[in-house]
Design a protein around this motif. Structure first.
Motif, PDB file in Angstrom:
ATOM      1  N   UNK A  39       6.261  -5.868   3.145  1.00  0.00           N
ATOM      2  CA  UNK A  39       5.694  -5.900   4.495  1.00  0.00           C
ATOM      3  C   UNK A  39       5.475  -7.346   4.870  1.00  0.00           C
ATOM      4  N   UNK A  40       5.904  -7.716   6.085  1.00  0.00           N
ATOM      5  CA  UNK A  40       5.658  -9.054   6.627  1.00  0.00           C
ATOM      6  C   UNK A  40       5.079  -8.844   8.022  1.00  0.00           C
ATOM      7  N   UNK A  41       3.768  -8.962   8.131  1.00  0.00           N
ATOM      8  CA  UNK A  41       3.071  -8.549   9.349  1.00  0.00           C
ATOM      9  C   UNK A  41       2.096  -9.596   9.844  1.00  0.00           C
ATOM     10  N   UNK A  42       1.847  -9.572  11.149  1.00  0.00           N
ATOM     11  CA  UNK A  42       0.842 -10.458  11.727  1.00  0.00           C
ATOM     12  C   UNK A  42      -0.570 -10.008  11.427  1.00  0.00           C
ATOM     13  N   UNK A  43      -0.723  -8.772  10.963  1.00  0.00           N
ATOM     14  CA  UNK A  43      -2.053  -8.274  10.633  1.00  0.00           C
ATOM     15  C   UNK A  43      -2.646  -8.965   9.426  1.00  0.00           C
ATOM     16  N   UNK A  44      -3.939  -8.797   9.254  1.00  0.00           N
ATOM     17  CA  UNK A  44      -4.626  -9.416   8.128  1.00  0.00           C
ATOM     18  C   UNK A  44      -4.170  -8.826   6.810  1.00  0.00           C
ATOM     19  N   UNK A  45      -3.805  -9.682   5.877  1.00  0.00           N
ATOM     20  CA  UNK A  45      -3.249  -9.197   4.609  1.00  0.00           C
ATOM     21  C   UNK A  45      -4.274  -8.377   3.829  1.00  0.00           C
ATOM     22  N   UNK A  46      -5.540  -8.748   3.897  1.00  0.00           N
ATOM     23  CA  UNK A  46      -6.560  -8.016   3.150  1.00  0.00           C
ATOM     24  C   UNK A  46      -6.958  -6.724   3.850  1.00  0.00           C
ATOM     25  N   UNK A  47      -6.569  -6.567   5.116  1.00  0.00           N
ATOM     26  CA  UNK A  47      -6.750  -5.296   5.797  1.00  0.00           C
ATOM     27  C   UNK A  47      -5.667  -4.311   5.383  1.00  0.00           C
ATOM     28  N   UNK A  48      -4.455  -4.817   5.162  1.00  0.00           N
ATOM     29  CA  UNK A  48      -3.330  -3.936   4.835  1.00  0.00           C
ATOM     30  C   UNK A  48      -3.272  -3.561   3.358  1.00  0.00           C
ATOM     31  N   UNK A  49      -3.545  -4.493   2.483  1.00  0.00           N
ATOM     32  CA  UNK A  49      -3.312  -4.270   1.052  1.00  0.00           C
ATOM     33  C   UNK A  49      -4.034  -3.060   0.456  1.00  0.00           C
ATOM     34  N   UNK A  50      -5.252  -2.724   0.867  1.00  0.00           N
ATOM     35  CA  UNK A  50      -5.894  -1.547   0.269  1.00  0.00           C
ATOM     36  C   UNK A  50      -5.191  -0.229   0.577  1.00  0.00           C
ATOM     37  N   UNK A  51      -4.292  -0.209   1.571  1.00  0.00           N
ATOM     38  CA  UNK A  51      -3.708   1.063   2.005  1.00  0.00           C
ATOM     39  C   UNK A  51      -2.198   1.137   1.839  1.00  0.00           C
ATOM     40  N   UNK A  52      -1.500   0.004   1.676  1.00  0.00           N
ATOM     41  CA  UNK A  52      -0.035   0.019   1.752  1.00  0.00           C
ATOM     42  C   UNK A  52       0.649   0.760   0.596  1.00  0.00           C
ATOM     43  N   UNK A  53       0.054   0.728  -0.579  1.00  0.00           N
ATOM     44  CA  UNK A  53       0.699   1.421  -1.695  1.00  0.00           C
ATOM     45  C   UNK A  53       0.653   2.934  -1.485  1.00  0.00           C
TER      46      UNK A  53
END
Length: 337
Positions: free
Chosen positions: A190-204
């Motif tokens: 994933x390469x996103x403008x969103x906050x990385x620490x917002x995405x990481x808990x849910x992406x897996x």
């Protein structure tokens, strides 16, 4: 007697095995359908054609497994981004939760707009503005504390249109595409403008993409010892904005290999699309175009969130695939009948 039973068991076992083999011969196993939620249109044909060309050894388009890198924008590409970015929904809830501790927010922007429900006023800041808002509302806590807040929010928050949990608002055809690429030895990011620490808990859980394969906007952090426990504290300072021209820079910095497959949905992905497809050798770019107002949302050139204008104009000339969601997808979400 004992020998006779063993012989009988052997005969029975052999008979069962023979019947199974006969049945297998009579009813051959059907091949698993590729991208089942995609309609049989040019979009699906082009995707499958590229994957087959890059994975067929000896072919002109063959790419070694270590170089099969695929990058995906998140908002509007892998999950919905209307009526606002999911991270903005998170911010709205956080500001409302923290507002009693900050009476000054009633007259200070962007908090004033949030508390008044003025989405247009909030949207003017774009994804960068959302990241900056995150700096103000979450500075001072540790990375572990923030991850728990995000995880708890995803467990309870509901999308305003569908009433479904946000983590169910992922696009089924794109999840199938991620799986299809990984089945063919592509490594997906994933390469996103969103906050990385917002995405990481849910992406897996949402996509099968582990935290270390998520590139996003970041805030500065520092090492500290609190009560003899080492932690990372989040500071009210932007470290990196992974949007627009920041996306190619982020790929180079955090991935270290140039992708051969890229997917986005807005002008925020324009530079990433151009950079990937300017490479020598096989390269594939696709744009997810939101065209279905009934099943999702229809928007492009004038949208406050996920504006698609310049990239749409240049797509045909640059041979970028434009995926018409209404025409090219049979289903949008996993919860659809």
């Amino acid at each position: 007697m004992r020998i006779r039973l063993q012989a009988t068991d052997t005969i029975i076992t052999s008979s069962v095995a023979w019947i199974v083999l006969m049945l297998i011969g009579a009813f051959p196993v059907l091949a698993q359908e590729i991208l089942p939620s995609w309609s049989d249109t040019v979009a699906k044909t082009r995707i499958v054609g590229f994957v087959k060309a890059t994975t067929t050894e000896g072919g002109d388009g063959y790419v070694a497994p270590q170089d099969r890198i695929a990058v995906f924008d998140n908002d509007g590409t892998l999950w919905s981004e209307q009526p606002f970015y999911f991270q903005l929904g998170f911010m709205l809830d956080r500001v409302k939760t923290l507002a009693p501790q900050h009476p000054e927010w009633k007259t200070k922007e962007p908090f004033k707009s949030i508390l008044e429900g003025d989405l247009k006023g909030i949207a003017k800041g774009g994804e960068k503005g959302i990241v900056e808002l995150g700096m103000a509302t979450h500075a001072g806590m540790t990375t572990d504390q923030f991850a728990k807040i995000v995880t708890d929010w995803f467990a309870t928050a509901k999308h305003p249109k569908t009433g479904r949990p946000y983590d169910e608002m992922t696009f089924l055809p794109m999840r199938e595409l991620l799986d299809y690429l990984r089945d063919n030895a592509f490594k997906t990011y994933i390469v996103s403008g969103g906050g990385v620490e917002f995405m990481r808990p849910i992406t897996e859980k949402a996509y099968g993409i582990p935290p270390e394969q998520v590139v996003g906007s970041t805030i500065a952090t520092e090492y500290a010892v609190v009560g003899d426990v080492p932690v990372l504290k989040r500071l009210p300072k932007i470290d990196f904005v992974d949007d627009g021209p920041g996306k190619p820079a982020g790929i180079n910095k955090f991935i270290g290999r140039k992708p051969i497959f890229v997917a986005g949905n807005s002008d925020g992905d324009y530079e990433m699309l151009r950079w990937v497809t300017a490479a020598k050798g096989p390269a594939f770019a696709m744009i997810v175009h939101h065209t279905d107002a009934e099943r999702e949302y229809a928007y492009d050139r004038k949208s406050e969130f996920g504006k698609l204008d310049k990239a749409l104009d240049e797509a045909e000339r640059r041979n970028w695939l434009v995926v018409d969601m209404k025409a090219d997808w049979k289903k949008f979400y996993g919860f659809e009948n």
